[in-house]
Design a protein around this motif. Structure first.
Motif, PDB file in Angstrom:
ATOM      1  N   THR A 105      -2.571  -7.814   4.387  1.00  0.00           N
ATOM      2  CA  THR A 105      -3.698  -7.543   5.564  1.00  0.00           C
ATOM      3  C   THR A 105      -4.578  -8.377   5.880  1.00  0.00           C
ATOM      4  O   THR A 105      -5.144  -8.913   6.487  1.00  0.00           O
ATOM      5  N   THR A 106      -5.333  -7.773   5.018  1.00  0.00           N
ATOM      6  CA  THR A 106      -7.045  -8.149   5.210  1.00  0.00           C
ATOM      7  C   THR A 106      -7.321  -9.008   5.042  1.00  0.00           C
ATOM      8  O   THR A 106      -8.055 -10.162   5.439  1.00  0.00           O
TER       9      THR A 106
ATOM     10  N   PRO B 214       0.741  -1.345  -0.173  1.00  0.00           N
ATOM     11  CA  PRO B 214      -0.320   0.113   0.005  1.00  0.00           C
ATOM     12  C   PRO B 214       0.611   1.594   0.117  1.00  0.00           C
ATOM     13  O   PRO B 214       0.962   2.734  -0.696  1.00  0.00           O
TER      14      PRO B 214
ATOM     15  N   GLN C  85     -14.774 -14.563   0.669  1.00  0.00           N
ATOM     16  CA  GLN C  85     -14.325 -13.369   1.529  1.00  0.00           C
ATOM     17  C   GLN C  85     -12.987 -12.475   1.144  1.00  0.00           C
ATOM     18  O   GLN C  85     -13.071 -11.535   0.648  1.00  0.00           O
TER      19      GLN C  85
ATOM     20  N   VAL D   1     -12.852  -8.872  -0.912  1.00  0.00           N
ATOM     21  CA  VAL D   1     -11.855  -7.800  -0.990  1.00  0.00           C
ATOM     22  C   VAL D   1     -11.109  -7.300  -1.926  1.00  0.00           C
ATOM     23  O   VAL D   1     -11.282  -5.642  -2.123  1.00  0.00           O
TER      24      VAL D   1
ATOM     25  N   LYS E 236       2.304   1.756  -3.400  1.00  0.00           N
ATOM     26  CA  LYS E 236       1.831   2.557  -4.346  1.00  0.00           C
ATOM     27  C   LYS E 236       0.746   3.969  -4.509  1.00  0.00           C
ATOM     28  O   LYS E 236       0.584   4.281  -4.803  1.00  0.00           O
TER      29      LYS E 236
ATOM     30  N   ASP F  53      -1.479  -4.871  -2.227  1.00  0.00           N
ATOM     31  CA  ASP F  53      -1.716  -3.603  -0.706  1.00  0.00           C
ATOM     32  C   ASP F  53      -2.980  -4.256   0.002  1.00  0.00           C
ATOM     33  O   ASP F  53      -3.070  -3.675   1.004  1.00  0.00           O
TER      34      ASP F  53
ATOM     35  N   ASN G  24     -13.303  -4.518  -4.034  1.00  0.00           N
ATOM     36  CA  ASN G  24     -13.381  -3.705  -3.316  1.00  0.00           C
ATOM     37  C   ASN G  24     -12.333  -2.381  -3.881  1.00  0.00           C
ATOM     38  O   ASN G  24     -11.058  -2.479  -3.885  1.00  0.00           O
TER      39      ASN G  24
ATOM     40  N   THR H 232      -8.529 -13.138   7.266  1.00  0.00           N
ATOM     41  CA  THR H 232      -9.770 -13.805   6.425  1.00  0.00           C
ATOM     42  C   THR H 232      -9.784 -14.834   7.088  1.00  0.00           C
ATOM     43  O   THR H 232      -9.894 -15.794   7.675  1.00  0.00           O
TER      44      THR H 232
END
Lengths: 306, 446
Positions: B409-410, B129, B439, B443, B132, B406, B446, B414
């Motif tokens: 982490t999410t 991230p 899931q 993500v 980016k 990026d 998004n 999950t």
């Protein structure tokens, strides 16, 4: 006709009193300012900002894009939300009655003339001054399945190895025991204050009339404590709904997700998954739910008072 | 009477004000504690740099260095910083050590608000991230300015920080899991070779389970394999990568986790739990192994100090056995990054510190267990004399870093959550994987 006259008279009276009223109002506001400013800066503003965030995709780098109510849509379409909401309420059902019953019993005991009253009272109040992380770590070790004192003690009584924190059937009880132990002192102190407000002559009169201990408790103590009781229930319900620290430290929401509560759900969504927009929306929804519960409670207790 | 009333009013106003002020003070105190990092980082830097520059004859540049190392690792970092500050007079490094749980929240805030460290530690799976958003700078020019030869850095490490052909960080190390074994317990189970290595039998899930069964039958009171249940994503990813699996597809647009490989790894672990080779209820498996209550353990290289440093434990280490076919396994890496908002002068000062950390500090850092990224360091005799480091270097050759997305982490959170649901039986492995896939795709969309 009559109403018109009284109406006019009232209006006139109001007009006459106006400058005075304005001054008192202003004065009141002035006194409130020291509270209102920090309240607005540290509470209202963050809440408004939270609402604003909840309408966006918001990552660790800040705002990414406006999505309207898509976050709210996502919440209500996710079955997890309902599961974790239920967990939060389930804890209220477990913790609130037990902690109030225990607190009341302790208060009644300590209110009697027993030895070491102050020492006992302090001992029960002591855990309350500790922070949630301290009490959680204490009980994390006490509940340890292999080397924990709780299991060692139960072992002496012939119980097998109980996995307090990884067994679905036990884990909620473990959390409830910890929370009761932690907060019962505060409940007890409030009840003690309530007990001391009940005039002793009521008891004397009842005794003369031949009322037994149970009858005295039922007809004098309980009504005498009713206002304290209402506040206690209110506090405990809200407090239980906010359950986070104990499960975060002791179980991590586990085993599986069986002790994941709303607050932990919000925390994980925001801080672990970097979805701050969605987490804000979750907080707003939960906040509204809690406000509704508070309103219902106020309504109910108000009616009883009237 | 009137007088009295007035003084009462005054008194209440005074009290209200005091309360408000106290409240205010509290509020801002809390605020400071919560976000002390950026505030103190920026506020203290100019003040103390003045002090430092007067102390050093006005020539030293002071830079702020953020890291999240605690405990043993922290001590090694302290040594490296001290070594650097003592070795030259141009740059003074001041460190700010942050709580590891909140580190990235704070670093992210610092990077987006433009106030914070001049150089910072970050994990390789966290920088996407930042790259980016152009919040950290490429380090190739900086490195050549201060004479840090990036070709010294192990190729896989350099590759892991390269975006569009440019390196965005100086890798310090690779860290991953090793296969630790307790020699005393293996001896009791007749599974120890003369040279002190374990007899592992056939390298298949069934073959490995047979080995575990033998340990269980000969040494009944221990776990044959301690599994890191609280952080189950780590043992899962290790074997899933061995099986040739990936979290995402090649262009990182879709999840690629719902497949037979993942399923067979999950079924293997469920079997291990079911047969009691590992204890599902063990909340501290690392302690169980360290205290001689388990025969095998997939433990981090950072545990080497504890596990291999104490000879009385009689523990050995080797690369993870290829139970699912290959030797590929999970890894992460610590990096040094320089934020974009840092002035050119301080960027160069930071680069000098990075050079020192990589070339000289590397050997200190190697003692913490992590395999230094600088190949000159790992080739040195000093490094090789540390216990089992030849095995570490061997294992380092087959590591697999996180996908460069990026959203990592999410995604990994999950995965971690779904895995907990699977191993504790809330969901079947099949449903759990399906759920994970859904899931992760959400993500990514998004």
């Amino acid at each position: 006709m009559e109403t018109q006259i009284t109406g006019r008279r009232a209006a006139a009276a109001l007009r006459r009193r106006e400058p005075l009223r304005l001054r008192t109002e202003l004065k009141a506001v002035l006194y409130l300012v020291p509270f209102l400013i920090p309240f607005a800066v540290f509470y209202l503003w963050p809440v408004c900002r939270g609402i604003w965030m909840s309408l966006h995709v918001w990552g660790i780098r800040g705002m990414e894009k406006y999505v309207g109510i898509a976050n709210y849509d996502k919440i209500f379409n996710n079955p997890d939300f309902y599961v974790y909401l239920w967990h939060s309420f389930y804890f209220v059902l477990l913790c609130t009655p037990t902690v109030i019953a225990l607190g009341l019993i302790l208060a009644l005991l300590i209110n009697e003339r027993i030895w070491f009253r102050t020492a006992i009272r302090s001992a029960f109040f002591l855990p309350y001054v500790l922070s949630v992380s301290v009490i959680s770590f204490i009980w994390l070790h006490l509940f340890d399945a292999k080397n924990g004192p709780v299991n060692a003690l139960l072992g002496l009584l012939g119980a097998g190895e109980l996995n307090w924190l990884t067994d679905r059937g036990l884990v909620w009880w473990a959390i409830t025991i910890v929370t009761d132990w932690w907060t019962v002192g505060f409940v007890m102190v409030l009840f003690l204050a309530g007990l001391q407000e009940i005039p002793p002559d009521h008891y004397e009169a009842a005794k003369i009339d031949g009322a037994g201990a149970w009858q005295r408790f039922r007809h004098i103590t309980m009504p005498g404590l009713s206002s304290v009781m209402k506040i206690q229930i209110f506090y405990q319900v809200i407090g239980s709904l906010k359950l986070f620290g104990q499960v975060q430290i002791m179980t991590g929401g586990g085993p599986g997700d069986s002790t994941n509560t709303m607050i932990r759900y919000i925390y994980v969504t925001g801080f672990k998954k970097d979805m701050f927009g969605l987490a804000s929306a979750q907080s707003i929804v939960f906040c509204v739910i809690m406000l509704m519960i508070a309103a219902i409670q106020f309504k109910l207790t108000d009616r009883k008072d009237g | 009477m009137k007088m009295k009333k007035k003084s009462a009013t005054l008194l209440t106003t005074g009290m209200a004000l005091t309360l408000a002020l106290a409240g205010c003070g509290n509020g801002s105190n809390n605020n400071n504690a919560a976000s002390s990092a950026p505030a103190s980082g920026s506020a203290s830097a100019p003040a103390s740099s003045q002090a430092a520059s007067t102390g050093n004859g006005g020539s030293a540049v002071e830079i702020t260095f953020w890291n999240m190392f605690g405990g043993g690792e922290g001590d090694f970092v302290d040594q490296i910083i001290k070594g650097f500050n003592d070795s030259q007079k141009e740059v003074v490094v001041k460190q700010l050590r942050l709580e590891s749980n909140e580190y990235y929240a704070k670093l992210g805030t610092a990077l987006s608000s433009g106030k914070g460290p001049d150089v910072a530690v970050a994990h390789v799976d966290r920088i996407s991230p930042f790259v980016k958003a152009k919040q950290i700078v490429p380090v190739d020019d900086l490195a050549s300015k201060v004479g840090l030869d990036l070709s010294q850095i192990t190729a896989s490490n350099l590759q892991s920080v390269t975006y569009d052909g440019k390196p965005y960080a100086v890798p310090l190390d690779t860290h991953f899991h090793m296969f630790y074994y307790n020699k005393d317990l293996l001896k009791k189970a007749d599974l120890l070779n003369e040279d002190g290595t374990p007899k592992l039998g056939e390298m298949t899930p069934e073959g490995f389970e047979k080995t575990l069964a033998q340990i269980q039958s000969k040494v009944p009171d221990i776990q044959a394999l301690a599994v890191n249940t609280p952080y189950f994503q780590e043992p899962f990813l290790n074997l899933y990568y061995e099986a040739g699996g990936d979290i995402l597809n090649a262009d990182m647009t879709k999840a690629a986790i719902n497949n037979d490989k993942a399923l067979s790894v999950l079924k293997f672990y469920m079997d291990v739990y079911k047969n009691k080779y590992a204890d599902l209820n063990d909340k501290n498996p690392w302690d169980s192994f360290s205290n001689g209550k388990a025969a095998f353990w997939f433990g981090g290289v950072w545990e080497a100090g504890v596990l291999l440093g104490d000879a009385s434990k009689n523990i050995g280490a080797m690369p993870l056995p290829p139970i699912f076919g290959s030797q590929t396994h999970w890894a992460s890496s610590h990096l040094l990054v320089v934020p974009s908002y840092v002035s050119a002068e301080k960027q160069e000062a930071s680069a000098k510190f990075m050079k020192y950390f990589s070339e000289v500090g590397g050997s200190t850092w190697g003692k913490a267990g992590h395999v230094p990224a600088n190949a000159n360091v790992t080739a040195s005799d000093e490094y090789k004399s540390l216990p089992y480091r030849d095995q570490f270097i061997e294992a380092q050759k087959t590591v697999k870093f996180a996908p460069q997305t990026d959203k990592y982490t999410t995604i990994v959170t999950t995965i971690a959550e779904s895995l907990q649901n699977i191993i504790f039986g809330s969901e079947s492995p099949e449903d759990g994987l399906k759920d994970m896939e859904k899931q992760i795709n959400e993500v990514l969309d998004n």
